[in-house]
Design a protein around this motif. Structure first.
Motif, PDB file in Angstrom:
ATOM      1  N   TRP A  43      36.021  44.879  45.576  1.00  0.00           N
ATOM      2  CA  TRP A  43      34.774  44.831  46.077  1.00  0.00           C
ATOM      3  C   TRP A  43      33.692  45.433  45.337  1.00  0.00           C
ATOM      4  CZ3 TRP A  43      32.891  42.050  50.337  1.00  0.00           C
ATOM      5  CH2 TRP A  43      31.583  42.493  50.650  1.00  0.00           C
ATOM      6  N   GLY A  44      33.975  46.484  44.497  1.00  0.00           N
ATOM      7  CA  GLY A  44      33.128  46.900  43.770  1.00  0.00           C
ATOM      8  C   GLY A  44      32.617  46.018  42.556  1.00  0.00           C
ATOM      9  N   ARG A  48      29.285  41.913  45.633  1.00  0.00           N
ATOM     10  CA  ARG A  48      27.920  41.318  45.523  1.00  0.00           C
ATOM     11  C   ARG A  48      27.949  39.873  45.179  1.00  0.00           C
ATOM     12  NH1 ARG A  48      28.999  46.254  44.303  1.00  0.00           N
ATOM     13  NH2 ARG A  48      27.310  47.933  45.252  1.00  0.00           N
ATOM     14  N   ASN A  49      28.805  39.217  44.692  1.00  0.00           N
ATOM     15  CA  ASN A  49      28.790  37.919  44.394  1.00  0.00           C
ATOM     16  C   ASN A  49      29.495  36.954  45.540  1.00  0.00           C
ATOM     17  OD1 ASN A  49      29.703  39.592  41.842  1.00  0.00           O
ATOM     18  ND2 ASN A  49      28.096  38.086  41.222  1.00  0.00           N
ATOM     19  N   ASP A  63      42.061  43.726  45.040  1.00  0.00           N
ATOM     20  CA  ASP A  63      42.314  44.975  44.409  1.00  0.00           C
ATOM     21  C   ASP A  63      43.747  44.813  43.670  1.00  0.00           C
ATOM     22  OD1 ASP A  63      40.379  46.071  45.642  1.00  0.00           O
ATOM     23  OD2 ASP A  63      41.418  47.067  47.208  1.00  0.00           O
ATOM     24  N   LEU A  64      43.557  45.199  42.281  1.00  0.00           N
ATOM     25  CA  LEU A  64      44.710  45.202  41.621  1.00  0.00           C
ATOM     26  C   LEU A  64      45.735  46.349  42.101  1.00  0.00           C
ATOM     27  CD1 LEU A  64      42.984  45.600  37.953  1.00  0.00           C
ATOM     28  CD2 LEU A  64      44.747  43.782  38.495  1.00  0.00           C
ATOM     29  N   GLU A 177      23.666  53.983  45.387  1.00  0.00           N
ATOM     30  CA  GLU A 177      24.806  53.436  46.440  1.00  0.00           C
ATOM     31  C   GLU A 177      26.185  52.929  45.522  1.00  0.00           C
ATOM     32  OE1 GLU A 177      25.625  49.889  49.709  1.00  0.00           O
ATOM     33  OE2 GLU A 177      23.535  50.177  48.670  1.00  0.00           O
ATOM     34  N   VAL A 178      25.887  52.459  44.578  1.00  0.00           N
ATOM     35  CA  VAL A 178      26.734  51.723  43.611  1.00  0.00           C
ATOM     36  C   VAL A 178      27.557  52.958  43.127  1.00  0.00           C
ATOM     37  CG1 VAL A 178      27.004  50.588  41.522  1.00  0.00           C
ATOM     38  CG2 VAL A 178      25.604  49.262  43.199  1.00  0.00           C
TER      39      VAL A 178
END
Length: 285
Positions: A43-44, A48-49, A63-64, A177-178
């Motif tokens: 998600w990180g 946002r895409n 998630d890897l 936030e990021v």
């Protein structure tokens, strides 16, 4: 309904690994694989895409193994091969016969490895700022010193900000936030003790010499880079262009490694167009 980190969250057993992923949308499957770094997770890198991509594709952001909410297995041997096998098993577990695969940085190497080892699974390939090529014109620039993130005084918001600033051309786009999102992920106890970029990891196992096998990739491939990438110089993209038979390259000016974030709208449009257009159509005579 607004897509959020929580309402898109799912799990699937992929072979021996429990994989966490986010899912939204319908249509052709697009598997998105994030890069490796302290506190990295799906998600990180791509959250946002998701809204834009899910309008056109059944979008799966993973998630890897070792990162985020996915299992934290002990990995013996090259991690790229392990990850590629895990996502092959994930697609099989979900009943998906083939998919578009997109990867950023380490995730791009995994996408390349999947296309080399499991070509029948890959529709089209998108590779962003990924190890796997060679520098054509100059020595590789220095890698960000991310593996000392846990040394000395240990993790902090300031250290995470410095790490993320190396990934973009314009550091002012990085919000608090990021930075906090990535910092909090980097101090999860399991990540710190087990993940490859945690202080107990073995980062030297990450890469394999994929450049030797790039000519085997038969999928239509879009290679995306930022000209100002401080980690892997953009001429690696040109090397991939010379080696992957059905490749094209898009290089963004004033952009670093994290293209999906820094050039979000153009990136979303570029990827959607590439994955949707009929590449076999010929112009009218």
């Amino acid at each position: 309904m607004m897509l959020t980190r929580d309402n898109t969250s799912k799990f699937v057993q992929a072979g021996a690994v429990k994989v966490h992923y986010h899912e939204a949308g319908t249509g052709p499957v697009l598997l998105c694989i994030h890069g490796g770094a302290p506190g990295a997770f799906g998600w990180g890198n791509f959250g946002r895409n998701l809204e834009a991509l899910s309008r056109h594709f059944r979008t799966l952001i993973v998630d890897l193994p070792g990162y985020g909410k996915s299992g934290k297995p002990q990995i013996e041997g090259p991690r790229t091969s392990f990850y590629a096998r895990t996502f092959r098993d994930m697609l099989e577990a979900l009943g998906i016969a083939n998919a578009h695969v997109m990867g950023l940085a380490t995730g791009g190497s995994v996408a390349l490895k999947m296309a080399i080892d499991y070509p029948e699974l890959i529709d089209r390939l998108v590779v962003i700022s990924a190890p796997g090529g060679l520098s054509l014109f100059q020595p590789m620039p220095p890698r960000p010193d991310t593996h000392n993130y846990y040394a000395g005084e240990g993790p902090s918001m300031e250290r995470m900000r410095a790490n993320l600033e190396r990934l973009v051309y314009d550091p002012t786009i990085l919000t608090d936030e990021v930075i906090r999102e990535r910092y909090e992920a980097s101090i999860e106890p399991e990540f710190m003790n087990q993940a490859p970029e945690g202080h107990g990891g073995k980062p030297g196992q990450t890469l394999e010499p994929l450049w030797q096998d790039l000519h085997k990739i038969q999928a239509e491939t879009l290679v995306i880079w930022g000209r100002n990438n401080q980690t892997i110089n953009y001429d690696n993209a040109l090397f991939m262009l010379t080696r992957i038979p059905r490749a094209r390259v898009h290089i963004h000016g004033n952009c670093g490694l994290w293209v999906p974030y820094e050039k979000m709208e153009e990136f979303n449009s570029n990827v959607t167009g590439f994955l949707s257009v009929d590449l076999t159509a010929r112009p009218a005579q």
